[in-house]
Design a protein around this motif. Structure first.
Motif, PDB file in Angstrom:
ATOM      1  N   ASP B 408       0.835  -1.200   0.000  1.00 25.50           N
ATOM      2  CA  ASP B 408       0.000   0.000   0.000  1.00 25.50           C
ATOM      3  C   ASP B 408       0.874   1.256   0.000  1.00 25.50           C
ATOM      4  O   ASP B 408       0.578   2.244  -0.701  1.00 25.50           O
ATOM      5  CB  ASP B 408      -0.873  -0.022   1.263  1.00 25.50           C
ATOM      6  CG  ASP B 408      -2.234   0.595   1.052  1.00 25.50           C
ATOM      7  OD1 ASP B 408      -2.941   0.123   0.155  1.00 25.50           O
ATOM      8  OD2 ASP B 408      -2.571   1.556   1.778  1.00 25.50           O
ATOM      9  N   GLU B 409       1.938   1.215   0.785  1.00 26.91           N
ATOM     10  CA  GLU B 409       2.834   2.379   0.855  1.00 26.91           C
ATOM     11  C   GLU B 409       3.565   2.593  -0.474  1.00 26.91           C
ATOM     12  O   GLU B 409       3.786   3.734  -0.896  1.00 26.91           O
ATOM     13  CB  GLU B 409       3.847   2.198   1.982  1.00 26.91           C
ATOM     14  CG  GLU B 409       3.214   2.248   3.361  1.00 26.91           C
ATOM     15  CD  GLU B 409       4.230   2.497   4.445  1.00 26.91           C
ATOM     16  OE1 GLU B 409       4.677   3.652   4.572  1.00 26.91           O
ATOM     17  OE2 GLU B 409       4.575   1.536   5.160  1.00 26.91           O
ATOM     18  N   ILE B 410       3.950   1.509  -1.114  1.00 29.02           N
ATOM     19  CA  ILE B 410       4.618   1.650  -2.416  1.00 29.02           C
ATOM     20  C   ILE B 410       3.642   2.238  -3.440  1.00 29.02           C
ATOM     21  O   ILE B 410       4.012   3.105  -4.247  1.00 29.02           O
ATOM     22  CB  ILE B 410       5.190   0.290  -2.871  1.00 29.02           C
ATOM     23  CG1 ILE B 410       6.388  -0.059  -1.987  1.00 29.02           C
ATOM     24  CG2 ILE B 410       5.587   0.326  -4.344  1.00 29.02           C
ATOM     25  CD1 ILE B 410       6.926  -1.440  -2.178  1.00 29.02           C
ATOM     26  N   ALA B 411       2.390   1.780  -3.386  1.00 29.19           N
ATOM     27  CA  ALA B 411       1.383   2.375  -4.291  1.00 29.19           C
ATOM     28  C   ALA B 411       1.281   3.877  -4.058  1.00 29.19           C
ATOM     29  O   ALA B 411       1.181   4.668  -5.010  1.00 29.19           O
ATOM     30  CB  ALA B 411       0.029   1.702  -4.065  1.00 29.19           C
ATOM     31  N   ASP B 412       1.335   4.244  -2.791  1.00 25.60           N
ATOM     32  CA  ASP B 412       1.287   5.665  -2.446  1.00 25.60           C
ATOM     33  C   ASP B 412       2.490   6.417  -3.027  1.00 25.60           C
ATOM     34  O   ASP B 412       2.340   7.524  -3.574  1.00 25.60           O
ATOM     35  CB  ASP B 412       1.305   5.760  -0.916  1.00 25.60           C
ATOM     36  CG  ASP B 412       0.376   6.817  -0.394  1.00 25.60           C
ATOM     37  OD1 ASP B 412      -0.583   7.156  -1.103  1.00 25.60           O
ATOM     38  OD2 ASP B 412       0.621   7.308   0.718  1.00 25.60           O
ATOM     39  N   MET B 413       3.672   5.811  -2.882  1.00 28.76           N
ATOM     40  CA  MET B 413       4.891   6.446  -3.405  1.00 28.76           C
ATOM     41  C   MET B 413       4.819   6.606  -4.919  1.00 28.76           C
ATOM     42  O   MET B 413       5.345   7.564  -5.491  1.00 28.76           O
ATOM     43  CB  MET B 413       6.122   5.602  -3.023  1.00 28.76           C
ATOM     44  CG  MET B 413       6.407   5.575  -1.523  1.00 28.76           C
ATOM     45  SD  MET B 413       7.514   4.235  -1.029  1.00 28.76           S
ATOM     46  CE  MET B 413       9.102   4.995  -1.341  1.00 28.76           C
ATOM     47  N   LYS B 415       2.056   6.936  -6.514  1.00 27.29           N
ATOM     48  CA  LYS B 415       0.790   7.641  -6.785  1.00 27.29           C
ATOM     49  C   LYS B 415      -0.142   6.775  -7.646  1.00 27.29           C
ATOM     50  O   LYS B 415      -0.675   7.199  -8.669  1.00 27.29           O
ATOM     51  CB  LYS B 415       1.061   8.999  -7.456  1.00 27.29           C
ATOM     52  CG  LYS B 415       1.966   9.896  -6.612  1.00 27.29           C
ATOM     53  CD  LYS B 415       2.012  11.291  -7.154  1.00 27.29           C
ATOM     54  CE  LYS B 415       3.000  12.189  -6.414  1.00 27.29           C
ATOM     55  NZ  LYS B 415       3.143  11.958  -4.976  1.00 27.29           N
ATOM     56  N   THR B 416      -0.287   5.556  -7.195  1.00 28.45           N
ATOM     57  CA  THR B 416      -1.087   4.562  -7.921  1.00 28.45           C
ATOM     58  C   THR B 416      -2.172   4.008  -7.014  1.00 28.45           C
ATOM     59  O   THR B 416      -1.965   3.876  -5.796  1.00 28.45           O
ATOM     60  CB  THR B 416      -0.171   3.386  -8.356  1.00 28.45           C
ATOM     61  OG1 THR B 416       0.856   3.898  -9.169  1.00 28.45           O
ATOM     62  CG2 THR B 416      -0.932   2.319  -9.128  1.00 28.45           C
ATOM     63  N   ASP B 417      -3.296   3.665  -7.571  1.00 31.16           N
ATOM     64  CA  ASP B 417      -4.341   2.936  -6.858  1.00 31.16           C
ATOM     65  C   ASP B 417      -3.741   1.605  -6.398  1.00 31.16           C
ATOM     66  O   ASP B 417      -3.203   0.843  -7.213  1.00 31.16           O
ATOM     67  CB  ASP B 417      -5.503   2.688  -7.839  1.00 31.16           C
ATOM     68  CG  ASP B 417      -6.656   1.913  -7.224  1.00 31.16           C
ATOM     69  OD1 ASP B 417      -6.442   1.194  -6.227  1.00 31.16           O
ATOM     70  OD2 ASP B 417      -7.771   2.008  -7.774  1.00 31.16           O
ATOM     71  N   PRO B 418      -3.804   1.286  -5.090  1.00 29.97           N
ATOM     72  CA  PRO B 418      -3.182   0.042  -4.613  1.00 29.97           C
ATOM     73  C   PRO B 418      -3.773  -1.224  -5.242  1.00 29.97           C
ATOM     74  O   PRO B 418      -3.094  -2.252  -5.340  1.00 29.97           O
ATOM     75  CB  PRO B 418      -3.416   0.072  -3.099  1.00 29.97           C
ATOM     76  CG  PRO B 418      -4.480   1.083  -2.874  1.00 29.97           C
ATOM     77  CD  PRO B 418      -4.394   2.061  -3.992  1.00 29.97           C
ATOM     78  N   LEU B 419      -5.020  -1.136  -5.678  1.00 25.97           N
ATOM     79  CA  LEU B 419      -5.604  -2.296  -6.346  1.00 25.97           C
ATOM     80  C   LEU B 419      -4.980  -2.482  -7.737  1.00 25.97           C
ATOM     81  O   LEU B 419      -4.733  -3.605  -8.179  1.00 25.97           O
ATOM     82  CB  LEU B 419      -7.126  -2.106  -6.463  1.00 25.97           C
ATOM     83  CG  LEU B 419      -7.947  -3.359  -6.724  1.00 25.97           C
ATOM     84  CD1 LEU B 419      -7.801  -4.376  -5.594  1.00 25.97           C
ATOM     85  CD2 LEU B 419      -9.418  -3.005  -6.917  1.00 25.97           C
ATOM     86  N   VAL B 420      -4.714  -1.373  -8.383  1.00 26.24           N
ATOM     87  CA  VAL B 420      -4.073  -1.421  -9.706  1.00 26.24           C
ATOM     88  C   VAL B 420      -2.646  -1.962  -9.578  1.00 26.24           C
ATOM     89  O   VAL B 420      -2.191  -2.764 -10.402  1.00 26.24           O
ATOM     90  CB  VAL B 420      -4.081  -0.024 -10.355  1.00 26.24           C
ATOM     91  CG1 VAL B 420      -3.284  -0.018 -11.655  1.00 26.24           C
ATOM     92  CG2 VAL B 420      -5.527   0.422 -10.613  1.00 26.24           C
ATOM     93  N   LEU B 421      -1.941  -1.530  -8.528  1.00 21.26           N
ATOM     94  CA  LEU B 421      -0.580  -2.042  -8.327  1.00 21.26           C
ATOM     95  C   LEU B 421      -0.598  -3.556  -8.135  1.00 21.26           C
ATOM     96  O   LEU B 421       0.217  -4.278  -8.716  1.00 21.26           O
ATOM     97  CB  LEU B 421       0.064  -1.370  -7.106  1.00 21.26           C
ATOM     98  CG  LEU B 421       1.443  -1.909  -6.721  1.00 21.26           C
ATOM     99  CD1 LEU B 421       2.454  -1.722  -7.855  1.00 21.26           C
ATOM    100  CD2 LEU B 421       1.954  -1.248  -5.437  1.00 21.26           C
ATOM    101  N   ARG B 422      -1.545  -4.044  -7.361  1.00 19.57           N
ATOM    102  CA  ARG B 422      -1.615  -5.489  -7.138  1.00 19.57           C
ATOM    103  C   ARG B 422      -1.919  -6.229  -8.442  1.00 19.57           C
ATOM    104  O   ARG B 422      -1.442  -7.337  -8.660  1.00 19.57           O
ATOM    105  CB  ARG B 422      -2.639  -5.795  -6.048  1.00 19.57           C
ATOM    106  CG  ARG B 422      -2.148  -5.402  -4.657  1.00 19.57           C
ATOM    107  CD  ARG B 422      -3.214  -5.584  -3.580  1.00 19.57           C
ATOM    108  NE  ARG B 422      -2.660  -5.428  -2.248  1.00 19.57           N
ATOM    109  CZ  ARG B 422      -2.513  -4.272  -1.605  1.00 19.57           C
ATOM    110  NH1 ARG B 422      -2.897  -3.145  -2.180  1.00 19.57           N
ATOM    111  NH2 ARG B 422      -1.983  -4.214  -0.402  1.00 19.57           N
TER     112      ARG B 422
END
Lengths: 72, 775
Positions: B408-413, B415-422
């Motif tokens: 979640d923190e990496i998604a934040d870094m 600037k991505t939706d954490p669901l999209v990152l997964r």
């Protein structure tokens, strides 16, 4: 028959992790050991053995004072 | 063994459902179609013990009453570390109503008694005419201690010079495994054991330095979780009746076989002289696989008194001595590229299971996401506190709490939706479907952290989990059909409240063309064939295939008798709706009941044991192919003035192969989610570092959620067919619990824009995070 190279675990050793239970001596199939494996001694009913030492497959082998083989 | 080829359904309905050919043993039944073409399996069948449970007629271990039964109580150490100089039981023995006293002694060549290593360690026990008398007598036992220094706090225990839990080195190894030199400088003579650097998934992989050098962003964080006790409604305990010919044990256990084998070993008895019965069970969550200390104590007291002995623990004993989920100090360093690709994961953890081992953070960082460079170091820290035990997905809940916040923190870094990152980094096909269907049901629409306004801030979060498919091959079921038309299923497997009895009835009923209520299920007794303990979400995948296979075999026996009567071959017969009929000639048929009545013998039976998975295992000891995935979504409200967090709703998207009973699966998921919410917000063992005692060993100060604090739970269940056994079904106990706390933590961060790195997230810790109270 060639003798097994696996350590001979104490008959009182028990260990459990998410995929089953190890019974010392009889059927020690649950190797490798993992960071979530719980060990206990049947005889002392706890995580320390009758000799006050840690219960673990590394430790509950021939040579320990409280060790008992599976078959006498 | 002779084999044949069969075509099975394969894949996820509505996504990629197709067919696959498997080679299967000749004595196993043909493939079932997917659930919507079955009559009993996959349906919301009412639990076959529901009436007994809701009317109170179900007898749990603590309800057992036997003629002449005594009640027992154990004396526990009131210091955390000591040598015992003497134990005087004379006053207890003389107390009116006392029938037996037993003291645990050590048969080792050293001291007469084992050293005390935690406050609450059992030392002795009394059996008396009543529980009150037993308690009075226990208070009369005098123990002389030589107290020794002790350490409770995890980080204090790691320091050089800390009081030792084990005087002998704990780090030495003899088997060529993966335990290395400890990093506290003690070389195994301190309280630190490890690191464990591998799991059955393997060890370190790739090149961490290379991975971090390729990263555009690097996260470096430490996440902390608390010690969490099990708190089953029914505490640990037994009733033991040791007669000359047999020891009969009524046990609240997750493993009838484990208790039998443990007591047989302890007393050097043949296994067939110990019978363990567990008809109903009031929760275990991992801690009830053995006879514990209370089992040998009750047996000794029964042997000495010649009478049955009831020994159930009270709530305090349950908290302090019968297991807990270890804490964790979980360090993660993760590198990622701008597009989200993970380049390196470095994990290091410390945790304490008190005097025991098992405090790792599991395999989840190793296996959940694609990452070419990975290493882990997991350390146990020994302390003078009660032993840990398996606790619903051991280690992986702590591991997921860290990993899924880090993602979640990496998604934040980025600037991505954490669901999209997964979506980018998760290779699992089933979790892709879980994300899609879960997000739709939840109404996922990502918003930046801390963007809600007002005093009450809402936030949303998501977290995932993986859990392997374990199969225990020592799983046998017997099916009997009687001439009066009744059908019985027998196995030693226990039902710990999850509904095993009911799914066995469903599987057998489906195979025999009957209704689930036509099947009597007798389980939870070691006089029946052996079956696995209820742990690792193992039971459904282990026991239902042999149940179906045994039903198939007994059906073939019946067909052999019926075929001549219908002037056909056995292979031309089939069953449906209580009838045996010719596959092509509708006029040739007989009711199952009539067929059984005409048998030459009063009963026919067959048994079957779990065979290898079709296509084999990933690892021969029973690691199956596939995954039991989950994706959980949480919405929370945080009162920024009081610090109170309310989990408003959870959408839990899960898969467990072929679902057998939808209602029971939903029950399991509900329970897992509630425990996860409670872990995230409420429960925490509080120890007094100065006395070594647990300060909240009750269910008042050991805070648990009230009914109004339980969120709305929306369950999305995805069928997934992999054609690996005759039922293709798996359990869901563990997966239901792994992701919840991380999803809640991510949602709290999303609400207030400040991340807490420790659970439970209490009002005080929320206010501290918001700088509304002094640090």
């Amino acid at each position: 028959m060639e003798e097994s190279k696996q350590p001979k675990y104490c008959k009182y050793l028990r260990a459990k992790n998410p995929y089953g239970m190890l019974e010392g001596g009889e059927n020690p199939w649950m190797i490798p050991f993992e960071s979530n494996t719980i060990c206990w001694c049947i005889k002392s009913s706890g995580a320390s053995g009758p000799d006050n030492g840690l219960v673990h497959p590394d430790k509950c082998v021939e040579g320990r004072s409280c060790y008992k083989p599976a078959f006498d | 063994m002779d084999k044949r080829k069969e075509i099975f359904p394969h894949g996820i309905p509505g996504h990629n459902l197709g067919e696959i050919e498997r080679e299967i043993p000749n004595d196993e039944p043909p493939a079932w179609p997917i659930n919507d073409k079955l009559k009993v399996v996959g349906k919301r069948i009412r639990r076959n013990d529901a009436l007994a449970k809701v009317t109170g007629s179900a007898k749990y271990t603590s309800d057992i009453q036997l003629p002449g039964m005594l009640y027992a109580k154990m004396l526990r150490a009131n210091v955390p570390h000591a040598k015992i100089l003497s134990i005087d039981t004379s006053k207890a023995e003389r107390h009116p109503g006392v029938r037996a006293v037993h003291v645990f002694t050590s048969d080792d060549e050293g001291s007469k008694y084992q050293d005390v290593k935690y406050a609450g360690q059992p030392l002795a026990g009394v059996a008396a005419d009543s529980l009150d008398i037993a308690k009075e007598a226990v208070a009369l036992i005098e123990v002389e201690y030589e107290t020794m220094p002790f350490v409770i706090d995890t980080e204090e225990a790691m320091k050089e010079g800390a009081p030792l839990v084990y005087e002998e080195p704990i780090g030495e190894q003899t088997d060529g495994g993966d335990v290395g030199v400890t990093h506290d400088g003690s070389e195994g003579k301190g309280n630190l054991r490890g690191p464990t650097t591998s799991s059955f998934l393997g060890g370190a992989r790739g090149d961490l330095d290379q991975g971090f050098s390729e990263a555009d962003v690097i996260l470096d964080r430490t996440y902390r979780t608390q010690v969490h006790t099990h708190v089953p409604l029914e505490t640990h305990g037994v009733v033991i009746d040791w007669k000359p010919d047999q020891m009969t044990v009524y046990a609240s256990t997750q493993s009838t076989k484990g208790v039998r084998d443990g007591l047989a070993s302890y007393f050097d008895l043949p296994k067939n002289k110990v019978r363990v019965i567990c008809e109903f069970m009031g929760g275990g969550f991992g801690a009830k696989h053995s006879a514990g200390t209370f089992g040998p104590m009750a047996a000794e007291l029964s042997r000495k008194s010649g009478r049955p002995v009831w020994l159930m623990l009270d709530r305090k004993e349950e908290h302090i001595a019968e297991g807990n989920r270890p804490n964790s100090i979980h360090h993660l360093k993760i590198g990622a590229k701008k597009d989200g690709t993970l380049t390196a994961i470095q994990q290091k953890s410390h945790g304490t299971a008190g005097v025991a081992l098992g405090a790792g953070v599991g395999r989840i960082a190793q296996g959940l996401y694609t990452c070419p460079n990975f290493s882990t170091e997991q350390y146990d820290v020994l302390t003078h506190a009660g032993p840990g035990a398996a606790w619903r997905a051991p280690g992986n809940v702590q591991g997921a709490y860290g990993l899924e916040q880090a993602i979640d923190e990496i998604a934040d870094m980025l600037k991505t939706d954490p669901l999209v990152l997964r979506e980018k980094i998760d290779p699992s096909e089933v979790r892709k479907v879980l994300r899609q269907r879960g997000a739709k049901s939840f109404g996922w629409k990502y918003r930046p952290p801390g963007s809600d306004t007002g005093r009450i801030k809402k936030g949303i979060g998501v977290a995932q989990s993986t859990w392997p498919r374990f199969v225990n091959l020592d799983s046998t079921v017997e099916v009997k059909m009687y001439s009066d038309g009744t059908v019985e299923v027998r196995s030693g497997v226990q039902d710990i409240g999850t509904g095993t009895k009911t799914i066995l009835a469903q599987v057998v009923a489906e195979e025999l063309g009957l209704k689930a209520e036509d099947i009597t299920v007798r389980i939870g007794d070691t006089i029946f064939p052996d079956a696995p303990g209820s742990g690792g979400s193992i039971v459904t995948g282990a026991i239902t295939p042999p149940a179906r296979n045994a039903a198939y075999l007994v059906k073939q026996k019946l067909f052999n008798q019926v075929a001549p009567q219908l002037e056909t071959e056995p292979s031309m017969l089939t069953v449906s709706d209580g009838m045996i009929m010719h596959k092509e000639d509708a006029s040739k048929k007989i009711s199952m009941r009539d067929a059984l009545r005409r048998m030459r013998t009063g009963q026919i039976e067959a048994s079957a044991s779990r065979s290898d998975d079709y296509g084999g295992f990933q690892q021969p000891w029973g690691l199956a192919y596939g995954d039991l995935g989950s994706v959980q979504f949480a919405e929370v409200s945080v009162d920024t003035e009081t610090g109170f967090v309310k989990v408003e709703r959870i959408t839990a998207a899960h898969s467990c192969g072929r679902p057998l009973n939808i209602s029971q699966i939903e029950s399991q998921v509900n329970g897992g989610v509630i425990q996860g919410v409670s872990y995230a917000l409420y429960e925490s063992r509080v120890m007094d570092n100065k006395t070594g005692h647990m300060m909240n060993a009750n269910v008042d100060q050991y805070r648990m959620p009230y009914a109004k604090e339980i969120p709305d739970i929306d369950i999305v269940l995805v069928e997934e067919y992999s054609a690996r056994s005759s039922t293709d079904a798996y359990g869901i106990g563990e997966p239901a619990n792994i992701a919840t706390a991380a999803a809640v933590a991510n949602a709290v961060y999303n609400a207030i824009g400040v991340r807490l790195y420790e659970i439970p997230m209490t009002p005080a810790s929320i206010l501290k995070a918001l700088n509304k109270v002094e640090q």
